[in-house]
Design an enzyme around this catalytic site. Structure first.
Site, PDB file in Angstrom:
ATOM      1  N   GLU A  52       0.810  -1.184  -0.060  1.00 56.65           N
ATOM      2  CA  GLU A  52      -0.037   0.104   0.018  1.00 56.65           C
ATOM      3  C   GLU A  52       1.061   1.306  -0.044  1.00 56.65           C
ATOM      4  N   THR A  80     -10.069   4.099  -0.006  1.00 54.54           N
ATOM      5  CA  THR A  80     -10.956   5.316  -0.061  1.00 54.54           C
ATOM      6  C   THR A  80     -11.990   5.163   0.885  1.00 54.54           C
ATOM      7  N   CYS A  81     -12.446   4.045   1.256  1.00 55.30           N
ATOM      8  CA  CYS A  81     -13.954   3.939   2.162  1.00 55.30           C
ATOM      9  C   CYS A  81     -13.341   4.862   3.613  1.00 55.30           C
ATOM     10  N   CYS A 108     -16.685   6.517   2.372  1.00 57.99           N
ATOM     11  CA  CYS A 108     -17.844   6.315   3.030  1.00 57.99           C
ATOM     12  C   CYS A 108     -17.701   6.854   4.569  1.00 57.99           C
ATOM     13  N   LYS A 127     -17.375  10.743   4.887  1.00 54.18           N
ATOM     14  CA  LYS A 127     -18.646  11.179   4.291  1.00 54.18           C
ATOM     15  C   LYS A 127     -19.750  10.916   5.548  1.00 54.18           C
ATOM     16  N   TYR A 162     -23.934   9.954  -6.908  1.00 52.82           N
ATOM     17  CA  TYR A 162     -23.873   9.901  -5.625  1.00 52.82           C
ATOM     18  C   TYR A 162     -22.836  10.954  -4.915  1.00 52.82           C
ATOM     19  N   ILE A 163     -21.709  11.285  -5.394  1.00 51.63           N
ATOM     20  CA  ILE A 163     -20.791  12.151  -4.822  1.00 51.63           C
ATOM     21  C   ILE A 163     -21.373  13.353  -4.791  1.00 51.63           C
ATOM     22  N   GLU A 187     -24.558  13.689  -2.432  1.00 49.92           N
ATOM     23  CA  GLU A 187     -24.076  13.731  -1.130  1.00 49.92           C
ATOM     24  C   GLU A 187     -23.537  14.942  -0.610  1.00 49.92           C
ATOM     25  N   GLY A 231     -17.911  11.133 -11.659  1.00 53.31           N
ATOM     26  CA  GLY A 231     -17.529   9.918 -11.904  1.00 53.31           C
ATOM     27  C   GLY A 231     -16.004   9.335 -11.570  1.00 53.31           C
ATOM     28  N   THR A 257     -18.202  -0.303  -1.256  1.00 48.91           N
ATOM     29  CA  THR A 257     -17.462  -1.124  -0.444  1.00 48.91           C
ATOM     30  C   THR A 257     -17.829  -2.467  -0.095  1.00 48.91           C
ATOM     31  N   ARG A 289     -13.289 -11.377  -0.022  1.00 51.57           N
ATOM     32  CA  ARG A 289     -13.133 -12.660   0.759  1.00 51.57           C
ATOM     33  C   ARG A 289     -13.512 -14.042  -0.043  1.00 51.57           C
ATOM     34  N   ALA A 309     -27.203   3.021  -0.967  1.00 47.90           N
ATOM     35  CA  ALA A 309     -28.009   4.370  -0.225  1.00 47.90           C
ATOM     36  C   ALA A 309     -27.163   5.567  -0.663  1.00 47.90           C
ATOM     37  N   HIS A 340     -44.841  -0.169  15.320  1.00 45.56           N
ATOM     38  CA  HIS A 340     -44.911   1.293  15.319  1.00 45.56           C
ATOM     39  C   HIS A 340     -44.566   1.714  16.518  1.00 45.56           C
ATOM     40  N   GLU A 349     -42.888   1.092   8.896  1.00 40.07           N
ATOM     41  CA  GLU A 349     -44.288   0.320   8.750  1.00 40.07           C
ATOM     42  C   GLU A 349     -45.042   0.515   7.548  1.00 40.07           C
TER      43      GLU A 349
HETATM   44  C1  LIG Z   1     -16.605  10.271  -1.631  1.00 35.86           C
HETATM   45  C2  LIG Z   1     -16.831   8.784  -1.573  1.00 35.86           C
HETATM   46  C3  LIG Z   1     -17.997   8.143  -0.636  1.00 35.86           C
HETATM   47  C4  LIG Z   1     -18.286   6.811  -0.739  1.00 35.86           C
HETATM   48  N1  LIG Z   1     -19.428   6.375  -0.207  1.00 35.86           N
HETATM   49  C5  LIG Z   1     -19.524   5.240  -0.121  1.00 35.86           C
HETATM   50  C6  LIG Z   1     -20.494   4.727   0.716  1.00 35.86           C
HETATM   51  O1  LIG Z   1     -21.310   5.428   1.410  1.00 35.86           O
HETATM   52  N2  LIG Z   1     -20.945   3.351   0.591  1.00 35.86           N
HETATM   53  C7  LIG Z   1     -20.197   2.537  -0.238  1.00 35.86           C
HETATM   54  O2  LIG Z   1     -20.468   1.312  -0.392  1.00 35.86           O
HETATM   55  N3  LIG Z   1     -18.986   2.851  -1.033  1.00 35.86           N
HETATM   56  C8  LIG Z   1     -18.727   4.162  -0.916  1.00 35.86           C
HETATM   57  N4  LIG Z   1     -17.763   4.492  -1.941  1.00 35.86           N
HETATM   58  C9  LIG Z   1     -17.313   3.678  -2.588  1.00 35.86           C
HETATM   59  C10 LIG Z   1     -16.130   2.958  -1.903  1.00 35.86           C
HETATM   60  O3  LIG Z   1     -15.302   3.826  -1.281  1.00 35.86           O
HETATM   61  C11 LIG Z   1     -15.249   2.012  -2.924  1.00 35.86           C
HETATM   62  O4  LIG Z   1     -16.247   1.045  -3.798  1.00 35.86           O
HETATM   63  C12 LIG Z   1     -14.277   1.404  -2.137  1.00 35.86           C
HETATM   64  O5  LIG Z   1     -13.498   1.862  -1.396  1.00 35.86           O
HETATM   65  C13 LIG Z   1     -13.473   0.456  -3.080  1.00 35.86           C
HETATM   66  O6  LIG Z   1     -12.372  -0.369  -2.317  1.00 35.86           O
HETATM   67  P1  LIG Z   1     -11.058  -0.864  -3.185  1.00 35.86           P
HETATM   68  O7  LIG Z   1     -10.562  -1.595  -2.248  1.00 35.86           O
HETATM   69  O8  LIG Z   1     -11.490  -1.255  -4.453  1.00 35.86           O
HETATM   70  O9  LIG Z   1     -10.301   0.389  -3.608  1.00 35.86           O
HETATM   71  P2  LIG Z   1      -9.672   1.785  -2.635  1.00 35.86           P
HETATM   72  O10 LIG Z   1     -10.465   1.727  -1.377  1.00 35.86           O
HETATM   73  O11 LIG Z   1      -9.464   2.748  -3.381  1.00 35.86           O
HETATM   74  O12 LIG Z   1      -8.343   0.952  -2.321  1.00 35.86           O
HETATM   75  C14 LIG Z   1      -7.134   0.914  -3.171  1.00 35.86           C
HETATM   76  C15 LIG Z   1      -5.902   1.112  -2.471  1.00 35.86           C
HETATM   77  O13 LIG Z   1      -4.848   0.877  -3.281  1.00 35.86           O
HETATM   78  C16 LIG Z   1      -3.635   1.772  -3.243  1.00 35.86           C
HETATM   79  N5  LIG Z   1      -3.082   1.560  -4.567  1.00 35.86           N
HETATM   80  C17 LIG Z   1      -3.347   2.318  -5.682  1.00 35.86           C
HETATM   81  N6  LIG Z   1      -2.498   1.665  -6.793  1.00 35.86           N
HETATM   82  C18 LIG Z   1      -1.160   1.451  -5.986  1.00 35.86           C
HETATM   83  C19 LIG Z   1      -0.069   1.016  -6.229  1.00 35.86           C
HETATM   84  N7  LIG Z   1       0.477   1.089  -7.647  1.00 35.86           N
HETATM   85  N8  LIG Z   1       0.839   0.528  -5.107  1.00 35.86           N
HETATM   86  C20 LIG Z   1       0.351   0.254  -3.913  1.00 35.86           C
HETATM   87  N9  LIG Z   1      -0.801   0.886  -3.591  1.00 35.86           N
HETATM   88  C21 LIG Z   1      -1.613   1.321  -4.417  1.00 35.86           C
HETATM   89  C22 LIG Z   1      -4.299   3.098  -2.924  1.00 35.86           C
HETATM   90  O14 LIG Z   1      -3.655   3.921  -2.203  1.00 35.86           O
HETATM   91  C23 LIG Z   1      -5.541   2.807  -2.007  1.00 35.86           C
HETATM   92  O15 LIG Z   1      -5.237   2.514  -0.576  1.00 35.86           O
HETATM   93  C24 LIG Z   1     -17.504   5.989  -1.761  1.00 35.86           C
HETATM   94  C25 LIG Z   1     -16.407   6.347  -2.406  1.00 35.86           C
HETATM   95  C26 LIG Z   1     -16.238   7.893  -2.357  1.00 35.86           C
HETATM   96  C27 LIG Z   1     -14.935   8.373  -3.397  1.00 35.86           C
HETATM   97  N1  LIG Z   2     -23.282   6.119  -0.798  1.00 35.22           N
HETATM   98  C1  LIG Z   2     -22.457   5.533  -1.894  1.00 35.22           C
HETATM   99  O1  LIG Z   2     -22.754   4.315  -1.735  1.00 35.22           O
HETATM  100  C2  LIG Z   2     -21.425   6.114  -2.789  1.00 35.22           C
HETATM  101  C3  LIG Z   2     -21.185   7.419  -2.224  1.00 35.22           C
HETATM  102  C4  LIG Z   2     -20.164   8.234  -3.298  1.00 35.22           C
HETATM  103  C5  LIG Z   2     -19.649   7.549  -4.197  1.00 35.22           C
HETATM  104  N2  LIG Z   2     -19.874   6.161  -4.416  1.00 35.22           N
HETATM  105  C6  LIG Z   2     -19.202   5.474  -5.409  1.00 35.22           C
HETATM  106  O2  LIG Z   2     -18.420   6.345  -6.225  1.00 35.22           O
HETATM  107  C7  LIG Z   2     -18.710   6.297  -7.419  1.00 35.22           C
HETATM  108  C8  LIG Z   2     -18.352   7.539  -8.054  1.00 35.22           C
HETATM  109  O3  LIG Z   2     -19.435   8.595  -7.449  1.00 35.22           O
HETATM  110  P1  LIG Z   2     -19.835   9.920  -8.811  1.00 35.22           P
HETATM  111  O4  LIG Z   2     -20.900  10.569  -7.959  1.00 35.22           O
HETATM  112  O5  LIG Z   2     -18.384  10.459  -8.913  1.00 35.22           O
HETATM  113  O6  LIG Z   2     -20.273   9.130  -9.918  1.00 35.22           O
HETATM  114  P2  LIG Z   2     -21.577   8.776 -10.611  1.00 35.22           P
HETATM  115  O7  LIG Z   2     -21.329   7.895 -11.783  1.00 35.22           O
HETATM  116  O8  LIG Z   2     -22.367   8.459  -9.266  1.00 35.22           O
HETATM  117  O9  LIG Z   2     -22.151  10.011 -11.067  1.00 35.22           O
HETATM  118  C9  LIG Z   2     -21.401  10.834 -12.026  1.00 35.22           C
HETATM  119  C10 LIG Z   2     -22.436  11.825 -12.448  1.00 35.22           C
HETATM  120  O10 LIG Z   2     -21.612  12.771 -13.343  1.00 35.22           O
HETATM  121  C11 LIG Z   2     -22.375  12.994 -14.644  1.00 35.22           C
HETATM  122  N3  LIG Z   2     -21.401  13.402 -15.626  1.00 35.22           N
HETATM  123  C12 LIG Z   2     -20.229  12.576 -16.148  1.00 35.22           C
HETATM  124  N4  LIG Z   2     -19.474  13.398 -17.001  1.00 35.22           N
HETATM  125  C13 LIG Z   2     -19.939  14.719 -16.651  1.00 35.22           C
HETATM  126  C14 LIG Z   2     -19.843  15.909 -17.043  1.00 35.22           C
HETATM  127  N5  LIG Z   2     -18.382  16.244 -17.977  1.00 35.22           N
HETATM  128  N6  LIG Z   2     -20.194  17.132 -16.717  1.00 35.22           N
HETATM  129  C15 LIG Z   2     -21.368  16.940 -15.890  1.00 35.22           C
HETATM  130  N7  LIG Z   2     -21.640  15.760 -15.448  1.00 35.22           N
HETATM  131  C16 LIG Z   2     -21.204  14.671 -15.690  1.00 35.22           C
HETATM  132  C17 LIG Z   2     -23.030  11.701 -14.968  1.00 35.22           C
HETATM  133  O11 LIG Z   2     -23.964  11.929 -15.744  1.00 35.22           O
HETATM  134  C18 LIG Z   2     -23.429  11.157 -13.416  1.00 35.22           C
HETATM  135  O12 LIG Z   2     -24.619  11.771 -13.133  1.00 35.22           O
HETATM  136  C19 LIG Z   2     -20.257   5.954  -7.625  1.00 35.22           C
HETATM  137  O13 LIG Z   2     -20.670   5.529  -8.803  1.00 35.22           O
HETATM  138  C20 LIG Z   2     -20.239   4.842  -6.581  1.00 35.22           C
HETATM  139  O14 LIG Z   2     -20.006   3.708  -7.011  1.00 35.22           O
HETATM  140  C21 LIG Z   2     -20.649   5.406  -3.727  1.00 35.22           C
END
Ligand SMILES: Cc1cc2nc3c(=O)[nH]c(=O)nc-3n(C[C@H](O)[C@H](O)[C@H](O)COP(=O)(O)OP(=O)(O)OC[C@H]3O[C@@H](n4cnc5c(N)ncnc54)[C@H](O)[C@@H]3O)c2cc1C
Ligand SMILES: NC(=O)c1ccc[n+]([C@@H]2O[C@H](COP(=O)([O-])OP(=O)(O)OC[C@H]3O[C@@H](n4cnc5c(N)ncnc54)[C@H](O)[C@@H]3O)[C@@H](O)[C@H]2O)c1
Length: 489
Positions: free
Chosen positions: A75, A82-83, A88, A91, A213-214, A217, A303, A352, A360, A382, A480, A485
């Site tokens: 790492e 990210t989470c 997550c 946030k 989503y982002i 939120e 995105g 996540t 797993r 959500a 209730h 409900e």
């Molecule tokens: C703002 C935001 C809010 C979110 N909220 C939610 C939520 O509420 N609920 C939910 O279910 N999901 C949520 N998500 C999505 C969720 O965070 C991700 O789907 C999840 O963290 C993905 O896990 P991962 O292990 O695949 O990647 P990551 O958690 O991104 O882990 C990848 C790791 O790899 C490391 N890495 C990358 N390249 C290298 C390299 N070459 N060498 C060594 N290390 C490296 C990075 O530093 C990082 O720590 C959210 C995402 C964002 C951005």
């Molecule tokens: N609560 C959660 O579970 C949660 C929270 C945050 C993020 N996430 C994860 O992270 C991912 C990324 O989140 P996100 O909100 O960045 O992506 P997203 O895919 O949810 O939404 C991106 C939005 O940007 C729009 N878009 C794309 N290109 C654009 C442009 N050039 N100009 C204006 N709008 C444009 C798309 O139409 C879409 O509505 C999510 O898809 C989700 O998997 C999950």
């Protein structure tokens, strides 16, 4: 206080570029620290090398180690990914402040109804730091060797970190994703979601670009911390992957709470002028015209893109999908047999629990008993805005498409003011929608807008997997007084 927080600019009076954190591949090529074993310049062997210590990598590494495999996890940043660090957890904690402020603002209007960002972010950072230590500790206790640094895959059975070489029969890419940038003039002036969690104060006003989503939120959270929010969405609705009726209700709720929503607004230029940003966009109803708004900061949420650059995958022939994620089969095998990939590094649902379930399952398959695969057909999800959205199963549009004819699908929609909102005195409506097979009454989708929605939807995911029908809901005794409900009876 983490290194990220001290190096990243804080939005305030002066808008500026604020992307210096983990969105970019880390420059550090030399391991900073290591777990047991392994010295620089030396090579070693392991059964399994995991690149990435986020949700996917940690889950897979721990499970593989529990099966007796020798595991090395690499790492380059904080463990937890990210989470934990910029997704997550921080946030959701900020959203508590936002939601509580919203609930209290109605009955305690003298507080101004705003939560204090400075105070909230300190509590968020303390929890993130605690989780970083806990995640690393659990990996070490499981017997996983941790190497800090930036990994590259140099052969189908070889990974390098700085001058250290690790050879393993199997390699896992769990490198996650990073925010997409907005490829327009001035796009670099905007912050991204990673930056938000490094802010010590919030700007007075912000243009949030993106209605997924982002974007949703953060628009909701920031507005509850007293920021004036303009939400610019390229399409004609919020949350394109969610049910349209719920998305419309949410748009109304956000506007009622002061978020200024601009649908069909394609942002094409961001510039800096007189200590603020000018965000120019083409409105959908007048595409030949450009309109603009001023804000102290801009946040891009359009995105995320998988972290595959610089890993050396191209040279090994690892194929990518159309969206830039690693292409895998049902066993999460890439086009190179020894290299697997999971989580945000592949295409599919980027959540996540999806990443951890994949991790797993894969570890069980490779090193232990063959585990039961999680059911990815009913993934509850959500949006932690205020009011929150929760959903599982098919939207009405998806159900109609799958059924072939609209008359094969029926919906039940309930709109009501919850006790919580009555207490808060805000009169905000909650919306509950069931999507049903018109003939059998089988519940195909559940779509809710209420602060309790995420908790309810988790339980409804089990019910949907078991084939719940409307009649089961009608004959289940309600609890209730709850908002849940409303789904029953
Ligand atoms: C703002 C935001 C809010 C979110 N909220 C939610 C939520 O509420 N609920 C939910 O279910 N999901 C949520 N998500 C999505 C969720 O965070 C991700 O789907 C999840 O963290 C993905 O896990 P991962 O292990 O695949 O990647 P990551 O958690 O991104 O882990 C990848 C790791 O790899 C490391 N890495 C990358 N390249 C290298 C390299 N070459 N060498 C060594 N290390 C490296 C990075 O530093 C990082 O720590 C959210 C995402 C964002 C951005
Ligand atoms: N609560 C959660 O579970 C949660 C929270 C945050 C993020 N996430 C994860 O992270 C991912 C990324 O989140 P996100 O909100 O960045 O992506 P997203 O895919 O949810 O939404 C991106 C939005 O940007 C729009 N878009 C794309 N290109 C654009 C442009 N050039 N100009 C204006 N709008 C444009 C798309 O139409 C879409 O509505 C999510 O898809 C989700 O998997 C999950």
């Amino acid at each position: 206080m983490t290194k990220r927080q001290t190096t990243t600019a804080t939005p305030g009076n002066e808008p500026r570029r604020a992307r210096q954190v983990s969105a970019e591949p880390a420059m550090e090529r030399v391991p900073r620290a290591r777990g047991k074993g392994g010295r620089p310049g030396r090579s070693r062997k392991a059964d399994f090398v995991v690149i990435g210590g986020g949700s996917a990598g940690v889950a897979c590494a721990r499970r593989a180690a529990s099966h007796g495999a020798s595991v090395v996890l690499i790492e380059r940043d904080e463990i937890g990914g990210t989470c934990v660090n910029r997704g997550c957890v921080p946030k959701k904690m900020l959203s508590y402040g936002a939601t509580w402020a919203a609930i209290l603002s109605g009955c305690l209007s003298h507080t101004g109804g705003h939560e204090d960002w400075r105070d909230a972010i300190v509590r968020v950072n303390a929890e993130v730091a605690r989780l970083n230590v806990a995640y690393a500790q659990r990996l070490l206790e499981a017997g996983v060797d941790i190497i800090r640094g930036d990994a590259t895959v140099t052969a189908p059975d070889e990974v390098r970190v700085g001058d250290e070489v690790i050879r393993a029969k199997r390699i896992l890419i769990a490198t996650g994703a990073r925010p997409k940038t907005l490829d327009i003039p001035g796009g670099e002036l905007a912050s991204n979601s990673d930056d938000v969690f490094t802010w010590q104060t919030v700007p007075g006003s912000i243009a949030v670009i993106g209605g997924g989503y982002i974007g949703v939120e953060q628009a909701s959270i920031l507005s509850r911390y007293g920021v004036k929010v303009d939400l610019l969405v390229a399409g004609d609705r919020l949350l394109p992957h969610f049910d349209a009726e719920i998305a419309e209700a949410l748009a109304g709720a956000l506007e009622a709470k002061g978020v200024r929503l601009h649908l069909n607004a394609t942002v094409n230029l961001i510039s800096q002028a007189n200590g603020a940003l000018e965000v120019c966009y083409r409105p959908g109803n007048k595409p030949e015209q450009t309109e603009s708004l001023r804000a102290q900061a801009a946040l891009v949420a359009v995105g995320r893109v998988s972290n595959v650059d610089g890993l050396g995958l191209d040279a090994l022939g690892v194929k990518l999908g159309d969206k830039g994620g690693i292409k895998v089969d049902r066993q999460f095998r890439s086009s190179v047999r020894s290299i697997h990939a999971i989580g945000d590094a592949i295409e599919g649902l980027h959540l996540t629990p999806v990443a951890t379930s994949q991790g797993r399952w894969l570890a069980d398959r490779l090193f232990g008993r063959r585990g039961e695969r999680a059911d990815f057909d009913f993934v509850p999800t959500a949006v932690f805005c205020e009011p929150a959205i929760g959903a599982v199963g098919l939207t009405e549009a998806q159900a109609i498409e799958a059924a072939g004819k609209p008359e094969r699908i029926r919906t039940v929609v309930k709109r009501f003011v919850s006790l919580e909102n009555r207490f808060g005195g805000n009169g905000l409506q909650s919306v509950f929608k069931l999507v049903l097979n018109a003939r059998t009454g089988r519940v195909l989708g559940v779509h809710l807008m209420d602060n309790a929605a995420p908790e309810i939807v988790q339980a409804m995911a089990v019910a949907l997997r078991l084939g719940v029908r409307e009649s089961h809901l009608e004959t289940t005794v309600q609890l209730h007084p709850t908002v849940a409900e409303e789904l029953f009876g």
